[in-house]
Design a protein around this motif. Structure first.
Motif, PDB file in Angstrom:
ATOM      1  N   SER A 178      -7.551  -0.845  -7.686  1.00 19.07           N
ATOM      2  CA  SER A 178      -7.348   0.615  -7.667  1.00 19.07           C
ATOM      3  C   SER A 178      -5.869   0.653  -8.618  1.00 19.07           C
ATOM      4  O   SER A 178      -5.005  -0.356  -9.229  1.00 19.07           O
ATOM      5  CB  SER A 178      -5.937   1.018  -6.508  1.00 19.07           C
ATOM      6  OG  SER A 178      -5.883   1.898  -6.789  1.00 19.07           O
TER       7      SER A 178
ATOM      8  N   GLY B 105      -7.091  -2.269  -1.480  1.00 17.01           N
ATOM      9  CA  GLY B 105      -6.546  -1.933  -2.525  1.00 17.01           C
ATOM     10  C   GLY B 105      -7.359  -2.799  -4.157  1.00 17.01           C
ATOM     11  O   GLY B 105      -7.066  -2.150  -4.721  1.00 17.01           O
ATOM     12  N   TRP B 106      -7.291  -4.438  -3.406  1.00 17.96           N
ATOM     13  CA  TRP B 106      -7.886  -5.112  -4.242  1.00 17.96           C
ATOM     14  C   TRP B 106      -9.267  -5.787  -3.908  1.00 17.96           C
ATOM     15  O   TRP B 106      -8.735  -6.029  -2.509  1.00 17.96           O
ATOM     16  CB  TRP B 106      -7.053  -5.885  -5.203  1.00 17.96           C
ATOM     17  CG  TRP B 106      -5.699  -6.454  -4.242  1.00 17.96           C
ATOM     18  CD1 TRP B 106      -4.709  -5.968  -3.813  1.00 17.96           C
ATOM     19  CD2 TRP B 106      -6.058  -8.096  -3.780  1.00 17.96           C
ATOM     20  NE1 TRP B 106      -3.815  -6.969  -2.802  1.00 17.96           N
ATOM     21  CE2 TRP B 106      -5.131  -8.399  -3.254  1.00 17.96           C
ATOM     22  CE3 TRP B 106      -7.205  -8.648  -3.778  1.00 17.96           C
ATOM     23  CZ2 TRP B 106      -4.672  -9.646  -2.494  1.00 17.96           C
ATOM     24  CZ3 TRP B 106      -6.668 -10.222  -3.361  1.00 17.96           C
ATOM     25  CH2 TRP B 106      -6.046 -10.846  -2.832  1.00 17.96           C
TER      26      TRP B 106
ATOM     27  N   LEU C  67     -12.410   0.237  -2.425  1.00 15.31           N
ATOM     28  CA  LEU C  67     -10.996   0.008  -2.419  1.00 15.31           C
ATOM     29  C   LEU C  67     -10.588   1.987  -2.015  1.00 15.31           C
ATOM     30  O   LEU C  67     -10.226   2.796  -2.247  1.00 15.31           O
ATOM     31  CB  LEU C  67     -10.598  -0.341  -3.635  1.00 15.31           C
ATOM     32  CG  LEU C  67     -11.697  -1.810  -4.105  1.00 15.31           C
ATOM     33  CD1 LEU C  67     -10.881  -2.222  -5.499  1.00 15.31           C
ATOM     34  CD2 LEU C  67     -10.524  -2.697  -3.056  1.00 15.31           C
ATOM     35  N   ASP C  68      -9.279   1.247  -1.644  1.00 17.43           N
ATOM     36  CA  ASP C  68      -8.449   2.135  -0.759  1.00 17.43           C
ATOM     37  C   ASP C  68      -6.548   2.227  -0.892  1.00 17.43           C
ATOM     38  O   ASP C  68      -6.374   1.301  -0.709  1.00 17.43           O
ATOM     39  CB  ASP C  68      -8.912   2.644   0.306  1.00 17.43           C
ATOM     40  CG  ASP C  68      -7.976   4.434   1.098  1.00 17.43           C
ATOM     41  OD1 ASP C  68      -6.841   4.467   0.252  1.00 17.43           O
ATOM     42  OD2 ASP C  68      -8.742   4.839   1.660  1.00 17.43           O
ATOM     43  N   CYS C  69      -6.125   2.655  -2.031  1.00 15.91           N
ATOM     44  CA  CYS C  69      -4.309   2.321  -1.674  1.00 15.91           C
ATOM     45  C   CYS C  69      -3.621   2.771  -1.153  1.00 15.91           C
ATOM     46  O   CYS C  69      -2.234   2.040  -1.018  1.00 15.91           O
ATOM     47  CB  CYS C  69      -4.434   2.485  -3.505  1.00 15.91           C
ATOM     48  SG  CYS C  69      -4.130   4.209  -3.695  1.00 15.91           S
ATOM     49  N   GLU C  70      -4.029   3.265  -0.315  1.00 16.72           N
ATOM     50  CA  GLU C  70      -3.337   3.952   1.330  1.00 16.72           C
ATOM     51  C   GLU C  70      -3.550   2.959   2.125  1.00 16.72           C
ATOM     52  O   GLU C  70      -2.766   2.880   3.276  1.00 16.72           O
ATOM     53  CB  GLU C  70      -3.641   5.516   1.428  1.00 16.72           C
ATOM     54  CG  GLU C  70      -3.380   6.171   2.453  1.00 16.72           C
ATOM     55  CD  GLU C  70      -3.439   7.458   2.767  1.00 16.72           C
ATOM     56  OE1 GLU C  70      -2.993   8.295   3.913  1.00 16.72           O
ATOM     57  OE2 GLU C  70      -4.283   7.734   1.724  1.00 16.72           O
TER      58      GLU C  70
ATOM     59  N   LEU D  26      -2.280   1.421  -7.833  1.00 20.43           N
ATOM     60  CA  LEU D  26      -1.212  -0.220  -7.585  1.00 20.43           C
ATOM     61  C   LEU D  26      -0.723  -0.640  -8.429  1.00 20.43           C
ATOM     62  O   LEU D  26       0.250  -1.935  -8.577  1.00 20.43           O
ATOM     63  CB  LEU D  26      -2.375  -1.203  -6.269  1.00 20.43           C
ATOM     64  CG  LEU D  26      -2.541  -1.077  -5.088  1.00 20.43           C
ATOM     65  CD1 LEU D  26      -3.531  -1.706  -5.029  1.00 20.43           C
ATOM     66  CD2 LEU D  26      -1.100   0.166  -4.257  1.00 20.43           C
TER      67      LEU D  26
ATOM     68  N   GLY E 198      -6.343   0.682   2.206  1.00 19.08           N
ATOM     69  CA  GLY E 198      -6.898  -0.951   2.283  1.00 19.08           C
ATOM     70  C   GLY E 198      -8.087  -0.904   2.557  1.00 19.08           C
ATOM     71  O   GLY E 198      -8.631  -0.508   2.871  1.00 19.08           O
TER      72      GLY E 198
ATOM     73  N   ARG F  90       0.572  -1.011  -0.216  1.00 24.58           N
ATOM     74  CA  ARG F  90       0.188   0.223   0.389  1.00 24.58           C
ATOM     75  C   ARG F  90       0.891   1.106  -0.156  1.00 24.58           C
ATOM     76  O   ARG F  90       2.555   1.029   0.512  1.00 24.58           O
ATOM     77  CB  ARG F  90      -0.842  -0.194   0.794  1.00 24.58           C
ATOM     78  CG  ARG F  90      -0.005  -0.170   2.135  1.00 24.58           C
ATOM     79  CD  ARG F  90      -0.898  -0.083   3.405  1.00 24.58           C
ATOM     80  NE  ARG F  90      -0.967   0.729   4.971  1.00 24.58           N
ATOM     81  CZ  ARG F  90      -0.813   1.804   5.583  1.00 24.58           C
ATOM     82  NH1 ARG F  90      -0.852   2.644   4.869  1.00 24.58           N
ATOM     83  NH2 ARG F  90       0.221   1.119   6.934  1.00 24.58           N
TER      84      ARG F  90
END
Length: 450
Positions: free
Chosen positions: A128, A108-109, A101-104, A131, A106, A55
């Motif tokens: 995302s 992220g998938w 979803l949040d790549c920061e 990522l 989580g 992340r």
């Protein structure tokens, strides 16, 4: 190995945060028989330990570079208990595309499987774009299917004390100063080019200026889901048609994208279409999420169905220019960490500009066969598509709409996935499917819809 984000990855993350419009990638598998759930669980476990298991941690400095860190928690596998008819699969895929979803922070998938009441099952994987890009995603899926875990162990977010993070990130900013100077020069050039009529940050071929943006209907500004559709063509049939027209698979895709645009009036005053194509720059052991750049060519959609030689030549020349001429759009990324969030959001809109005759065309090439085996066996169909999130009608009218076509070859099929929205036109999934079928027919091709 450094865990500092590449400048393009930082730009994609910062812009998505500033605009509230992140982009997702969705992979789709269709089985004509039940999915092996034990095999799918193993696939999921390897994804949790693979190259997508990381992340983004923001720098404590407002202008600092962000870093890759280990995730705090791992995404769960969703096994839908209530089967649905095969005809409702696309509706379910749309629902999956709305998964938070949040790549920061989580996750992220997200991986999910849906059994069909009339036999078989479908699998969805949504991630995302912060990522990974399309090529990187295919590699990660293939690794997970083959049981390969990521050899890199990213540090925990709390591995650095605050004073250490401040010192290291300040040092990184100092090392970035020369690149920032070049970015300012590139930004000035791009601004001048935009005022000259191209209306875009990415260098594009010269074309007649498109029409004035249509007026947004009163009270019509709302969040929308862009129409999406996917069609499968026999791979040998696709390649044979490309060769018969004197082109390549990439040239046929560019011609196809332009012809699809022509159907909805997405053309310049002279009838031409600018086709933008990502260039894969991923190298061995590349840790970047998005290892791409872009080139553009002007296409005459009226000639594309009878002769691809001009398009093929134009693409080759664009790639040659791209290798020789500095990429000003990439250079500008160096100053993105310095821009305030509000200014960054406005700048991203201005840089895209009104582009009613510009379309995207992405060719993933031959997908690693292992990527089509999420449960350990070959799926009957595999496809990938883009999902823009947080888009509004005002955004689409201001930008002149949108169109993106993605192609890849897997297990004897070529998948062609499209998203499209044209201001002032009735936009729907059914309408886009009809447009895809008609465009295939223009090229004497046949296909099967998802």
């Amino acid at each position: 190995m450094s865990n500092v984000l590449d400048l393009l990855d930082q730009t994609i993350f910062d812009v998505s945060r500033a605009t509230g419009r992140p982009s997702l990638l969705q992979c789709v598998w269709v089985y004509d028989r039940p999915v092996d759930l034990d095999g799918l669980r193993r696939f999921h476990e390897h994804l949790q330990r693979g190259r997508l298991s990381r992340r983004i941690a923001r720098s404590p400095l407002p202008f600092g570079r962000h870093r890759w860190v280990a995730p705090d928690h791992l995404p769960e596998l969703e096994i839908v208990e209530s089967a649905r008819p095969r005809k409702e699969f696309e509706a379910w895929l749309t629902e999956q595309g709305k998964t938070p979803l949040d790549c920061e922070h989580g996750p992220g998938w997200h991986l999910a499987v849906l059994p069909f009441t009339d036999g078989g099952a479908g699998v969805s994987f949504v991630i995302s774009h912060c990522l990974t890009d399309g090529v990187g995603l295919c590699e990660a899926l293939a690794d997970a299917a083959r049981g390969r875990d990521d050899p890199i162990s990213w540090p925990a977010a709390a591995a650095r004390r605050r004073w250490q993070a401040l010192r290291e990130d300040a040092g990184q900013t100092a090392r970035d100063i020369p690149a920032m100077g070049r970015a300012v020069v590139a930004a000035v050039r791009l601004a001048r080019r935009s005022r000259g009529g191209t209306g875009a940050a990415t260098p594009r071929p010269a074309t007649p200026a498109p029409a004035t943006p249509p007026a947004l209907p009163a009270g019509a500004d709302e969040r929308i889901v862009l129409p999406m559709a996917t069609v499968f063509v026999d791979a040998d049939e696709w390649e044979a048609r490309a060769q018969a027209l004197g082109g390549s698979s990439t040239a046929l895709l560019a011609g196809f994208a332009a012809r699809l645009a022509q159907r909805v009036g997405r053309v310049a005053a002279d009838g031409s279409v600018v086709v933008m194509m990502p260039v894969n720059e991923r190298a061995a052991d590349d840790t970047r999420a998005n290892a791409i750049s872009n080139v553009g060519v002007t296409v005459d959609p009226a000639r594309a169905t009878i002769d691809l030689r001009e398009i093929r030549t134009a693409i080759k020349q664009a790639w040659i220019r791209h290798r020789k001429v500095p990429d000003e759009e990439r250079a500008v990324n160096a100053i993105v960490p310095l821009l305030p969030k509000r200014l960054l959001g406005g700048a991203s809109v201005a840089m895209v500009g009104f582009a009613s005759n510009v379309v995207g065309s992405s060719n993933l090439g031959v997908v690693n066969p292992a990527a089509g085996r999420p449960d350990g066996t070959d799926a009957n169909y595999f496809a990938m598509r883009n999902i823009p999130v947080g888009v509004t009608t005002a955004t689409m009218y201001r930008r002149g709409g949108a169109q993106l076509v993605v192609l890849g070859r897997s297990h004897g099929h070529v998948f062609v996935s499209a998203l499209a929205y044209q201001p002032g036109r009735h936009n729907s999934n059914d309408g886009l499917r009809q447009d895809l079928s008609s465009t295939l027919n223009d090229f004497s091709l046949t296909g099967t819809h998802l």
